[in-house]
Design a protein around this motif. Structure first.
Motif: not given
Length: 99
Positions: A1-23
């Motif tokens: 499984m993978i953790y994903v988090k999306i940030y929306r800032v000033q027209g940009e879409v930033l995706l932060a994603a990591c393998d679950e065990e690395l968090l």
């Protein structure tokens, strides 16, 4: 499984994603330091196949871990030769340029 988090800032879409065990872990090699911070990466826990549509939407991505980075390479979003490894953990960044 993978953790994903999306940030929306000033027209940009930033995706932060990591393998679950690395968090929450920190990796060091020489002068390099990679912190897989919970506040940045912890979002929704998804199967790795969910990464494709998220990468398609992202203008910027920070990807950490074997599953995460391998999927991005497989889908053509990351060049395998541009992947940084710190203590063996792959990390890649992607930026989509619109001209």
């Amino acid at each position: 499984m993978i953790y994903v988090k999306i940030y929306r800032v000033q027209g940009e879409v930033l995706l932060a994603a990591c393998d679950e065990e690395l968090l929450g872990k920190t990796f060091r090699e020489g002068d390099l330091k990679l912190e897989v911070k919970e506040r940045f990466y912890r979002g929704e826990l998804v199967e790795e196949d969910a990464l494709g549509p998220l990468l398609h939407e992202a203008t910027i991505a920070n990807l950490t871990g074997e599953r995460c980075v391998s999927k991005a390479i497989e889908l053509g979003y990351v060049d395998e030769d541009r992947v940084l490894r710190i203590q063996g953990v792959p990390h890649a960044q992607m930026a989509r340029l619109f001209l």
